[in-house]
Design an enzyme around this catalytic site. Structure first.
Site, short mmCIF file in Angstrom:
data_model
loop_
_atom_site.label_atom_id
_atom_site.label_comp_id
_atom_site.label_asym_id
_atom_site.label_seq_id
_atom_site.Cartn_x
_atom_site.Cartn_y
_atom_site.Cartn_z
N HIS A 10 -45.79 -11.01 -8.30
CA HIS A 10 -44.53 -10.25 -7.81
C HIS A 10 -43.60 -9.89 -8.92
O HIS A 10 -42.23 -9.58 -8.59
CB HIS A 10 -43.87 -11.19 -6.87
N SER B 134 -43.32 -16.47 -4.03
CA SER B 134 -43.39 -15.19 -3.06
C SER B 134 -42.81 -15.54 -1.98
O SER B 134 -42.24 -14.53 -1.16
CB SER B 134 -44.56 -14.97 -2.97
N LYS C 19 -50.19 -4.96 -5.63
CA LYS C 19 -48.81 -5.11 -5.26
C LYS C 19 -47.85 -3.81 -5.98
O LYS C 19 -48.40 -2.56 -5.63
CB LYS C 19 -47.99 -6.39 -5.50
C1 LIG Z 1 -50.36 -11.69 -3.52
C2 LIG Z 1 -50.47 -12.80 -4.60
C3 LIG Z 1 -51.78 -13.43 -5.06
C4 LIG Z 1 -53.14 -12.74 -4.65
O1 LIG Z 1 -53.19 -11.07 -5.09
P1 LIG Z 1 -54.62 -10.70 -4.71
O2 LIG Z 1 -54.77 -9.52 -5.61
O3 LIG Z 1 -54.11 -9.91 -3.31
O4 LIG Z 1 -55.74 -11.32 -4.26
C5 LIG Z 1 -51.80 -14.20 -6.08
N1 LIG Z 1 -50.62 -14.81 -6.16
C6 LIG Z 1 -49.51 -14.86 -5.87
C7 LIG Z 1 -48.23 -15.40 -6.23
C8 LIG Z 1 -49.32 -13.44 -4.96
O5 LIG Z 1 -48.03 -13.15 -4.45
#
Ligand SMILES: *Cc1c(COP(=O)(O)O)cnc(C)c1O
Length: 399
Positions: free
Chosen positions: A216, A188, A245
Site C-alpha cells: 500500500h 492495510s 495495486k
Molecule cells: C494486497 C496485499 C498483499 C497481497 O498482494 P497480492 O499481490 O494481491 O497478492 C500483501 N500484503 C499486503 C500488505 C497487501 O495489502
C-alpha cells in the site's frame, strides 16, 4: 461418508451468515476506475467507487493497455512454464531490473502475487537457528510466510516500538544467527504508516534485517513513490510489493533486496520455483505502469488532496475515522452487521464501499474502509460524502 463433511460446511456457512460475516461479490461490468458499472438484474448501473486499490488511477490507463496488447502481440499469451525451466523472458528481467532500480536495491524477483512473495520470502532465508519478529497487524500473507518457516517467531504489538525493543532483547538472548523484523509499510486496514525511523534504529542496534511489505506504499509514499522507508529518507533491507495495486492493478508481486537475498530466493523460494511465470502482457503492462508511477507526482498530489478533502468531509459530518494521511480512510462502525448494513445502504445510494469485519479486522472493530484514488473527481467525492451523511443519519451513526 462425504455427506457429513458437506453438512458440516453448510452449518459453518450458515453460522457465518448468521453472524453477519458473509461476504458477497458483485460483478462489475466496466474497467476499474473512479466510476464503475455494476450488473444489477441484467442492467448495469453506475457507482462511485471508493474501495479499489487503484490509488494512482492507472488500472484503465490507455498507455498500460496499449503496452500490454503490444507485448501480447510480440510474446504471445502465456509462458506455460515456471521461470527456471523455459519461462524467463528478457522482459521479466527488464521488469525485475526496473523494480530494483526504482527501489534502489541490487535486484528484484517476480512472483505471481505479493501473497506468494510474502509466502516464499522467509523460508529460504531463515532456519530454526534464526528469529523473525512480526508486527501484530501484518498482512495474512506475512503471517502465512512466517508459518512456513522454521525460525523462532515473535510478535510485537502494532507499531509499538517499546514492545518491539523488549521482544528484540528476548530474541537476542537466544543468540539467533539472523534476525528479521517484518512489518507492513502501511497497515492495510488502518491506513497508518509504520514507524520506520524506530524500526530502522532498532534493526541496526540488534543487527537485524528490516523487511517492509510496501503493497500500500509503492507508488504512493516517498519521492517518486519509492515507498515507506523512502518516505522517511531511510532504507529497508527487503521490500516486498505488488503489481496489483497502485502499479496498474494487474497481478504479480515482487521482492527487492540485496543480491545474495534475491539469488537465494531464485534458488529456493517455493512459490517462485513451483508456479507459472507471469504472463507477458502483465509484465509489459507493469513496465509501463512503473514508468507512469515514477513520473506520477501529479497523481500523488491529487491522491493526497482527495484524502485530505474526504477526511475533512466525513469528520465534519461527525464520523469517527482512524487518523492519518494515507489514502486508506477507515470509517469506524464497530459492529459487523452495522458495517454490512451501512455498505448496503451506500450501495443503494450509488456509492460502492465494502464493510470490513472479523476475521479481516478484530471483532468489534468493524468498519468501512474507504480508499481514495487519483481517478476520482471532486464531484464524485462530494456525492460520496453526501451519501455517507444520509446513510449515517438513517442508521443512527451520526446525528
Ligand atoms: C494486497 C496485499 C498483499 C497481497 O498482494 P497480492 O499481490 O494481491 O497478492 C500483501 N500484503 C499486503 C500488505 C497487501 O495489502
Amino acid at each position: 461418508m462425504s455427506e457429513s463433511t458437506y453438512r458440516r460446511l453448510r452449518a459453518e456457512l450458515a453460522s457465518i451468515e448468521n453472524d453477519g460475516l458473509y461476504k458477497r461479490e458483485r460483478p462489475i461490468t466496466s474497467p476499474q476506475s473512479g466510476e464503475i458499472r455494476v450488473a444489477i438484474n441484467g442492467a448495469s448501473q453506475p457507482f462511485v467507487n471508493l474501495c479499489a486499490n487503484n490509488y494512482l488511477g492507472l488500472a484503465d490507463h490507455p498507455d498500460i493497455i496499449a503496452a500490454a496488447k503490444a507485448t501480447m502481440d510480440t510474446y504471445g499469451y502465456g509462458m506455460a512454464s515456471v521461470r527456471f525451466i523455459c519461462g524467463t523472458l528478457d522482459l521479466h528481467r527488464k521488469l525485475e531490473r526496473g523494480i530494483a532500480d526504482f527501489l534502489e536495491m541490487d535486484d528484484a524477483i517476480l512472483y505471481a502475487a505479493a501473497f506468494d512473495a510474502n509466502g516464499g520470502v522467509f523460508e529460504p532465508l531463515l532456519t530454526a537457528e534464526d528469529a523473525i519478529l512480526s508486527d501484530s497487524l501484518n498482512h495474512a500473507s506475512i503471517i502465512d510466510g512466517i508459518r512456513l518457516c522454521k525460525a523462532k517467531r515473535y510478535r510485537f504489538a502494532n507499531n509499538k516500538m517499546a514492545d518491539l525493543e523488549a521482544v528484540l532483547a528476548e530474541a537476542a538472548a537466544a543468540s539467533p544467527r539472523s534476525i528479521v523484523i517484518a512489518t507492513d509499510g502501511v497497515f492495510s486496514m488502518d491506513g497508518t504508516i509504520a514507524n520506520i525511523p524506530d524500526l530502522r534504529r532498532l534493526a541496526d542496534e540488534f543487527d537485524a534485517l528490516l523487511l517492509v511489505d510496501d503493497c500500500h506504499s509503492t507508488g504512493i509514499l516517498g519521492p517518486q513513490g519509492r515507498g515507506t522507508a523512502a518516505h522517511f529518507g531511510l532504507r529497508a533491507d527487503i521490500i516486498t510489493g505488488t503489481l496489483g495495486k497502485s502499479l496498474g492493478g494487474g497481478a504479480g508481486g515482487f521482492v527487492a533486496a540485496a543480491q545474495p537475498v534475491i539469488d537465494t530466493l531464485r534458488q529456493r523460494s517455493r512459490p517462485y520455483l513451483f508456479s507459472n511465470a507471469l504472463p507477458p502482457m502483465l509484465v509489459g503492462g507493469a513496465i509501463k505502469a512503473l514508468e507512469l508511477a515514477r513520473a506520477g507526482d501529479d497523481l500523488r498530489e491529487t491522491l493526497r488532496r482527495h484524502a485530505r478533502y474526504f477526511r475533512k468531509g466525513l469528520s465534519e459530518a461527525g464520523f469517527r475515522l482512524i487518523d492519518g494521511e494515507h489514502a486508506i480512510i477507515p470509517v469506524m462502525l464497530d459492529e459487523a452487521q452495522l458495517a454490512q448494513d451501512f455498505a448496503n445502504r451506500l450501495y443503494e445510494l450509488g456509492v460502492y464501499v465494502t464493510g470490513f469485519f472479523y476475521p479481516v479486522v478484530p471483532r468489534g472493530q468493524a468498519r468501512i474502509r474507504v480508499q481514495m484514488s487519483a481517478a476520482l473527481s471532486t464531484g464524485q467525492l462530494d456525492r460520496a460524502i453526501d451519501a455517507f451523511t444520509q446513510a449515517g443519519r438513517e442508521l443512527g451513526v451520526i446525528t
